[in-house]
Design a protein around this motif. Structure first.
Motif, mmCIF file in Angstrom:
data_model
loop_
_atom_site.group_PDB
_atom_site.id
_atom_site.type_symbol
_atom_site.label_atom_id
_atom_site.label_comp_id
_atom_site.label_asym_id
_atom_site.label_seq_id
_atom_site.Cartn_x
_atom_site.Cartn_y
_atom_site.Cartn_z
ATOM 1 N N THR A 194 53.747 0.859 8.805
ATOM 2 C CA THR A 194 52.411 1.298 8.393
ATOM 3 C C THR A 194 52.371 1.861 6.975
ATOM 4 O O THR A 194 51.299 2.247 6.485
ATOM 5 C CB THR A 194 51.891 2.371 9.366
ATOM 6 O OG1 THR A 194 52.870 3.424 9.458
ATOM 7 C CG2 THR A 194 51.663 1.774 10.748
ATOM 8 N N ARG A 195 53.502 1.909 6.329
ATOM 9 C CA ARG A 195 53.562 2.485 4.981
ATOM 10 C C ARG A 195 53.923 1.396 3.982
ATOM 11 O O ARG A 195 55.051 0.913 3.936
ATOM 12 C CB ARG A 195 54.605 3.607 4.960
ATOM 13 C CG ARG A 195 54.690 4.362 3.647
ATOM 14 C CD ARG A 195 55.664 5.520 3.822
ATOM 15 N NE ARG A 195 56.064 6.086 2.541
ATOM 16 C CZ ARG A 195 56.968 7.054 2.425
ATOM 17 N NH1 ARG A 195 57.548 7.548 3.506
ATOM 18 N NH2 ARG A 195 57.292 7.516 1.240
ATOM 19 N N ALA A 196 52.946 0.997 3.200
ATOM 20 C CA ALA A 196 53.164 -0.088 2.243
ATOM 21 C C ALA A 196 53.939 0.401 1.034
ATOM 22 O O ALA A 196 53.768 1.540 0.584
ATOM 23 C CB ALA A 196 51.825 -0.663 1.793
ATOM 24 N N TRP A 197 54.787 -0.463 0.538
ATOM 25 C CA TRP A 197 55.496 -0.160 -0.702
ATOM 26 C C TRP A 197 54.463 -0.154 -1.831
ATOM 27 O O TRP A 197 53.659 -1.073 -1.940
ATOM 28 C CB TRP A 197 56.546 -1.226 -0.970
ATOM 29 C CG TRP A 197 57.517 -0.886 -2.063
ATOM 30 C CD1 TRP A 197 57.274 -0.903 -3.404
ATOM 31 C CD2 TRP A 197 58.869 -0.459 -1.908
ATOM 32 N NE1 TRP A 197 58.385 -0.531 -4.107
ATOM 33 C CE2 TRP A 197 59.393 -0.255 -3.207
ATOM 34 C CE3 TRP A 197 59.681 -0.246 -0.807
ATOM 35 C CZ2 TRP A 197 60.699 0.162 -3.428
ATOM 36 C CZ3 TRP A 197 60.986 0.167 -1.028
ATOM 37 C CH2 TRP A 197 61.486 0.375 -2.318
ATOM 38 N N PRO A 198 54.461 0.859 -2.664
ATOM 39 C CA PRO A 198 53.424 0.904 -3.715
ATOM 40 C C PRO A 198 53.568 -0.248 -4.705
ATOM 41 O O PRO A 198 54.656 -0.529 -5.201
ATOM 42 C CB PRO A 198 53.670 2.260 -4.402
ATOM 43 C CG PRO A 198 55.083 2.624 -4.031
ATOM 44 C CD PRO A 198 55.353 2.027 -2.683
ATOM 45 N N THR A 199 52.454 -0.902 -4.947
ATOM 46 C CA THR A 199 52.449 -2.018 -5.873
ATOM 47 C C THR A 199 52.584 -1.499 -7.293
ATOM 48 O O THR A 199 51.852 -0.583 -7.693
ATOM 49 C CB THR A 199 51.138 -2.816 -5.751
ATOM 50 O OG1 THR A 199 50.994 -3.240 -4.384
ATOM 51 C CG2 THR A 199 51.135 -4.025 -6.662
ATOM 52 N N PRO A 200 53.527 -2.012 -8.055
ATOM 53 C CA PRO A 200 53.686 -1.506 -9.433
ATOM 54 C C PRO A 200 52.475 -1.829 -10.293
ATOM 55 O O PRO A 200 51.823 -2.867 -10.118
ATOM 56 C CB PRO A 200 54.937 -2.244 -9.918
ATOM 57 C CG PRO A 200 55.025 -3.471 -9.092
ATOM 58 C CD PRO A 200 54.458 -3.092 -7.740
ATOM 59 N N VAL A 201 52.169 -0.936 -11.176
ATOM 60 C CA VAL A 201 51.046 -1.125 -12.099
ATOM 61 C C VAL A 201 51.565 -1.806 -13.351
ATOM 62 O O VAL A 201 52.530 -1.337 -13.966
ATOM 63 C CB VAL A 201 50.379 0.217 -12.430
ATOM 64 C CG1 VAL A 201 49.244 0.023 -13.431
ATOM 65 C CG2 VAL A 201 49.889 0.891 -11.156
ATOM 66 N N ALA A 202 50.938 -2.899 -13.694
ATOM 67 C CA ALA A 202 51.357 -3.625 -14.899
ATOM 68 C C ALA A 202 51.077 -2.790 -16.130
ATOM 69 O O ALA A 202 50.023 -2.140 -16.214
ATOM 70 C CB ALA A 202 50.625 -4.966 -14.969
ATOM 71 N N PRO A 203 51.999 -2.783 -17.089
ATOM 72 C CA PRO A 203 51.748 -2.005 -18.331
ATOM 73 C C PRO A 203 50.584 -2.616 -19.086
ATOM 74 O O PRO A 203 50.333 -3.826 -19.045
ATOM 75 C CB PRO A 203 53.058 -2.156 -19.095
ATOM 76 C CG PRO A 203 53.683 -3.412 -18.559
ATOM 77 C CD PRO A 203 53.263 -3.496 -17.116
ATOM 78 N N PRO A 204 49.811 -1.770 -19.775
ATOM 79 C CA PRO A 204 48.669 -2.294 -20.540
ATOM 80 C C PRO A 204 49.140 -3.192 -21.690
ATOM 81 O O PRO A 204 50.233 -3.011 -22.248
ATOM 82 C CB PRO A 204 47.994 -1.021 -21.072
ATOM 83 C CG PRO A 204 49.090 0.009 -21.078
ATOM 84 C CD PRO A 204 49.983 -0.337 -19.912
ATOM 85 N N ASP A 205 48.315 -4.174 -21.984
ATOM 86 C CA ASP A 205 48.638 -5.064 -23.110
ATOM 87 C C ASP A 205 48.613 -4.289 -24.412
ATOM 88 O O ASP A 205 47.744 -3.440 -24.649
ATOM 89 C CB ASP A 205 47.629 -6.208 -23.182
ATOM 90 C CG ASP A 205 47.717 -7.108 -21.964
ATOM 91 O OD1 ASP A 205 48.809 -7.173 -21.367
ATOM 92 O OD2 ASP A 205 46.705 -7.744 -21.619
ATOM 93 N N LYS A 206 49.594 -4.582 -25.240
ATOM 94 C CA LYS A 206 49.636 -3.894 -26.551
ATOM 95 C C LYS A 206 48.805 -4.663 -27.570
ATOM 96 O O LYS A 206 48.683 -5.862 -27.523
ATOM 97 C CB LYS A 206 51.089 -3.791 -27.006
ATOM 98 C CG LYS A 206 51.939 -2.894 -26.119
ATOM 99 C CD LYS A 206 53.347 -2.778 -26.665
ATOM 100 C CE LYS A 206 54.201 -1.851 -25.795
ATOM 101 N NZ LYS A 206 55.587 -1.735 -26.326
#
Length: 222
Positions: A210-222
């Motif tokens: 019931t505990r999802a692995w947190p989805t990584p946040v993509a770094p913002p485009d430079k």
């Protein structure tokens, strides 16, 4: 090749050249497959390497006799319209079946049942089928990855299992061995591509279901 490059570009091919595979490369592929893990280190795989043209034509005939009914019953299932992706996949499957005999090497994989000490179809076999089949499929996976590393394409199929008796008769295989898969092997007519896969994160659980692995946040485009 880098391992992650090999593993991230599918070894599976459906269109092949008829160019022979040198014996040295073929042996290297099969020796690598032989390094696979297995339950109790039983190593229950047997590989029948088929290069004879007449035998390959007979394997194609057996495959085609199964592919048509399978396609109609398991894929199309009476539907009158199919998605463009499904139409393309069926066309590719038809072409593969029609040209199977030109693939220069057919590796037919068998399971040595006596080594697993479980009678086929028994209650113990049904209860513990993961250990049985999990002791042979890693060898097939290593075979396919080793082939990919050498620029050779493969296409594992279990379609011939419904024609086990005919296949074993063709290849002179004793009764106690079980047909697992056919792995056609040859140089690809198309480029290797990265396979289409869903992201892993929706199917990745952290400690509990019931505990999802947190989805990584993509770094913002430079």
């Amino acid at each position: 090749m880098d391992f992650f490059e090999v593993a991230s570009s599918t070894p599976t091919m459906r269109r092949f050249l008829d160019r022979p595979i040198p014996d040295a490369e073929l042996i290297k592929i099969l020796e690598t497959a032989n390094m696979a893990p297995s339950g109790s280190n039983a190593q229950p795989w047997e590989f029948v390497v088929v290069r004879d043209a007449a035998a390959r034509r007979e394997i194609q005939r057996l495959y085609e006799s199964v592919w048509g009914p399978y396609k109609d019953s398991a894929i199309i299932r009476g539907r009158t319209t199919l998605s463009p992706r499904a139409v393309k996949a069926l066309k590719t499957g038809d072409e593969f079946a029609a040209q199977l005999a030109i693939v220069p090497v057919h590796v037919v994989v068998f399971l040595d049942r006596p080594k697993m000490r479980v009678e086929r179809g028994s209650a113990a076999d049904l209860f513990n089928f993961g250990a049985t089949y999990g002791s042979v499929f890693p060898a097939i996976e290593l075979m396919m990855l080793a082939s990919r590393a050498l620029g050779v394409g493969t296409a594992m199929t279990t379609m011939l299992t419904s024609k086990e008796a005919e296949t074993k008769a063709l290849l002179g295989v004793p009764e106690e061995y079980q047909l697992i898969a056919l792995v056609p092997m040859g140089y690809p007519a198309d480029a290797f591509k990265r396979p289409m896969r869903k992201p892993v994160f929706p199917r990745l659980h952290d400690e509990r279901w019931t505990r999802a692995w947190p989805t990584p946040v993509a770094p913002p485009d430079k």
